[in-house]
Design a protein around this motif. Structure first.
Motif, PDB file in Angstrom:
ATOM      1  N   ASN A  43      54.789 100.439  29.590  1.00  0.00           N
ATOM      2  CA  ASN A  43      55.010  99.138  29.920  1.00  0.00           C
ATOM      3  C   ASN A  43      54.594  98.092  29.025  1.00  0.00           C
ATOM      4  N   ASN A  44      54.107  98.473  27.696  1.00  0.00           N
ATOM      5  CA  ASN A  44      53.631  97.580  26.642  1.00  0.00           C
ATOM      6  C   ASN A  44      52.730  96.502  27.308  1.00  0.00           C
ATOM      7  N   ILE A  45      51.807  96.960  27.841  1.00  0.00           N
ATOM      8  CA  ILE A  45      50.864  95.894  28.289  1.00  0.00           C
ATOM      9  C   ILE A  45      49.871  95.440  27.107  1.00  0.00           C
ATOM     10  N   SER A  46      49.999  94.088  27.170  1.00  0.00           N
ATOM     11  CA  SER A  46      48.922  93.490  26.075  1.00  0.00           C
ATOM     12  C   SER A  46      47.714  93.926  26.062  1.00  0.00           C
ATOM     13  N   VAL A  47      46.948  93.710  25.194  1.00  0.00           N
ATOM     14  CA  VAL A  47      45.450  93.909  24.827  1.00  0.00           C
ATOM     15  C   VAL A  47      44.724  93.221  26.006  1.00  0.00           C
ATOM     16  N   LYS A  48      45.257  91.896  26.190  1.00  0.00           N
ATOM     17  CA  LYS A  48      44.311  91.064  27.140  1.00  0.00           C
ATOM     18  C   LYS A  48      44.481  91.541  28.358  1.00  0.00           C
ATOM     19  N   GLY A  49      45.603  92.269  28.902  1.00  0.00           N
ATOM     20  CA  GLY A  49      46.158  92.919  30.111  1.00  0.00           C
ATOM     21  C   GLY A  49      45.302  94.173  30.329  1.00  0.00           C
ATOM     22  N   VAL A  50      45.095  94.829  29.282  1.00  0.00           N
ATOM     23  CA  VAL A  50      44.481  96.216  29.234  1.00  0.00           C
ATOM     24  C   VAL A  50      43.082  95.651  29.567  1.00  0.00           C
ATOM     25  N   ILE A  51      42.509  94.954  28.920  1.00  0.00           N
ATOM     26  CA  ILE A  51      40.815  94.451  29.185  1.00  0.00           C
ATOM     27  C   ILE A  51      40.654  94.154  30.532  1.00  0.00           C
ATOM     28  N   ARG A  52      41.439  93.127  30.850  1.00  0.00           N
ATOM     29  CA  ARG A  52      41.524  92.561  32.391  1.00  0.00           C
ATOM     30  C   ARG A  52      41.534  93.851  33.312  1.00  0.00           C
ATOM     31  N   ASN A  53      42.414  94.675  33.166  1.00  0.00           N
ATOM     32  CA  ASN A  53      42.633  95.708  34.352  1.00  0.00           C
ATOM     33  C   ASN A  53      41.439  96.738  34.273  1.00  0.00           C
ATOM     34  N   VAL A  54      41.042  97.332  33.084  1.00  0.00           N
ATOM     35  CA  VAL A  54      39.715  97.995  32.850  1.00  0.00           C
ATOM     36  C   VAL A  54      38.703  97.211  33.059  1.00  0.00           C
ATOM     37  N   GLY A  55      38.583  96.118  32.688  1.00  0.00           N
ATOM     38  CA  GLY A  55      37.250  95.311  33.120  1.00  0.00           C
ATOM     39  C   GLY A  55      37.074  95.120  34.749  1.00  0.00           C
ATOM     40  N   GLY A  56      38.393  94.780  35.306  1.00  0.00           N
ATOM     41  CA  GLY A  56      38.079  94.594  36.537  1.00  0.00           C
ATOM     42  C   GLY A  56      38.186  95.754  37.637  1.00  0.00           C
ATOM     43  N   ASN A  57      38.480  96.987  37.072  1.00  0.00           N
ATOM     44  CA  ASN A  57      38.258  98.009  37.838  1.00  0.00           C
ATOM     45  C   ASN A  57      36.907  98.420  37.669  1.00  0.00           C
ATOM     46  N   LEU A  58      36.028  98.262  36.554  1.00  0.00           N
ATOM     47  CA  LEU A  58      34.822  98.859  35.913  1.00  0.00           C
ATOM     48  C   LEU A  58      33.774  97.992  37.189  1.00  0.00           C
ATOM     49  N   ILE A  59      34.331  96.700  37.152  1.00  0.00           N
ATOM     50  CA  ILE A  59      33.026  95.563  37.910  1.00  0.00           C
ATOM     51  C   ILE A  59      33.330  95.903  39.566  1.00  0.00           C
ATOM     52  N   LEU A  60      34.969  96.236  39.860  1.00  0.00           N
ATOM     53  CA  LEU A  60      34.991  96.315  41.170  1.00  0.00           C
ATOM     54  C   LEU A  60      33.885  96.737  42.379  1.00  0.00           C
ATOM     55  N   LEU A  61      33.513  97.985  42.075  1.00  0.00           N
ATOM     56  CA  LEU A  61      32.592  98.481  43.016  1.00  0.00           C
ATOM     57  C   LEU A  61      31.215  98.416  42.398  1.00  0.00           C
ATOM     58  N   SER A  62      31.022  97.823  41.263  1.00  0.00           N
ATOM     59  CA  SER A  62      29.610  97.836  40.740  1.00  0.00           C
ATOM     60  C   SER A  62      28.870  97.136  41.622  1.00  0.00           C
ATOM     61  N   PRO A  63      28.895  96.049  42.399  1.00  0.00           N
ATOM     62  CA  PRO A  63      28.021  95.182  43.158  1.00  0.00           C
ATOM     63  C   PRO A  63      27.771  96.156  44.496  1.00  0.00           C
ATOM     64  N   PHE A  64      28.864  96.880  44.949  1.00  0.00           N
ATOM     65  CA  PHE A  64      28.624  97.739  45.979  1.00  0.00           C
ATOM     66  C   PHE A  64      27.551  98.748  45.665  1.00  0.00           C
ATOM     67  N   ILE A  65      27.624  99.530  44.729  1.00  0.00           N
ATOM     68  CA  ILE A  65      26.701 100.632  44.397  1.00  0.00           C
ATOM     69  C   ILE A  65      25.322 100.194  44.163  1.00  0.00           C
ATOM     70  N   PHE A  66      25.096  98.995  43.520  1.00  0.00           N
ATOM     71  CA  PHE A  66      23.981  98.312  43.217  1.00  0.00           C
ATOM     72  C   PHE A  66      23.134  97.758  44.523  1.00  0.00           C
ATOM     73  N   TYR A  67      24.084  97.421  45.621  1.00  0.00           N
ATOM     74  CA  TYR A  67      23.390  97.071  46.864  1.00  0.00           C
ATOM     75  C   TYR A  67      23.044  98.269  47.654  1.00  0.00           C
TER      76      TYR A  67
END
Length: 202
Positions: A96-120
């Motif tokens: 889908n030719n996703i922009s670099v900004k879109g890739v960073i947003r998607n990858v970063g968002g998914n990396l952060i998504l459950l991090s607080p859950f596991i930390f808690y």
């Protein structure tokens, strides 16, 4: 006539859920106070921050809910296409030719998504403070979210919810990162705060 569609946005969850939580938590603390239990203010703050995070997690992954909607599809669509399932990780970035900004947003968002859950969970449960258990827990939570989103697509409760294997990979990796963050921060003042059992009064 046309079928009426009702949309429940994330703000509905917050408007109803947060006041309800405040009432429930207030009652719990009141009963604990009457029993003579001590209040650790720091732990109480962490618990409430976690609950707010849970509301945001549910809002981001489940909402908006659409009641009475139908997902448009073509007769020649496969089941994977109809329900927006992608079994090949990261292929969308190329297809889908996703922009670099879109890739960073998607990858970063998914990396952060459950991090607080596991930390808690690491804070609350000493038995979960191993990288293997954190990795497994992250994977199972992520898998549950993906399955819920799949059922929502099947039941026409959402539009465009993507069921991706890459989310499983990134969410699990995010859980591992959270474990490392906990491992290297659970010492000194932070450790003292979490293990402090005396009553703290504002």
């Amino acid at each position: 006539g046309n079928k009426m569609e009702i949309i429940f946005e994330m703000n509905i969850l917050l408007i109803i859920g947060l006041p309800l939580w405040i009432i429930i938590r207030g009652v719990i603390l009141l009963f604990r106070r009457k029993k003579g239990d001590k209040l650790n203010l720091y732990k109480e703050i962490i618990t409430n921050l976690f609950v707010i995070y849970l509301f945001i997690l549910i809002g981001v992954t489940i909402f908006p809910l659409r009641i009475g909607s139908t997902i448009p599809y073509l007769s020649n669509m496969s089941i994977l296409e109809r329900y927006n399932i992608n079994l090949i990780p990261f292929v969308d970035y190329y297809k889908n030719n996703i922009s670099v900004k879109g890739v960073i947003r998607n990858v970063g968002g998914n990396l952060i998504l459950l991090s607080p859950f596991i930390f808690y969970l690491c804070i609350k449960f000493e038995k979960l403070r191993s990288i293997k258990l954190c990795m497994l827990t992250s994977f199972l939570i992520s898998l549950s979210i993906e399955l819920i989103q799949l059922f929502m697509n099947i039941l026409s409760l959402s539009y465009g919810r993507s069921v991706h294997t890459e989310d499983l990979i990134l969410n699990t990796l995010g859980g591992i990162i959270a474990w490392y963050i906990f491992k290297y921060t659970y010492k000194g003042k932070f450790k003292d705060i979490l293990n402090y059992d005396k009553e703290l009064v504002i």
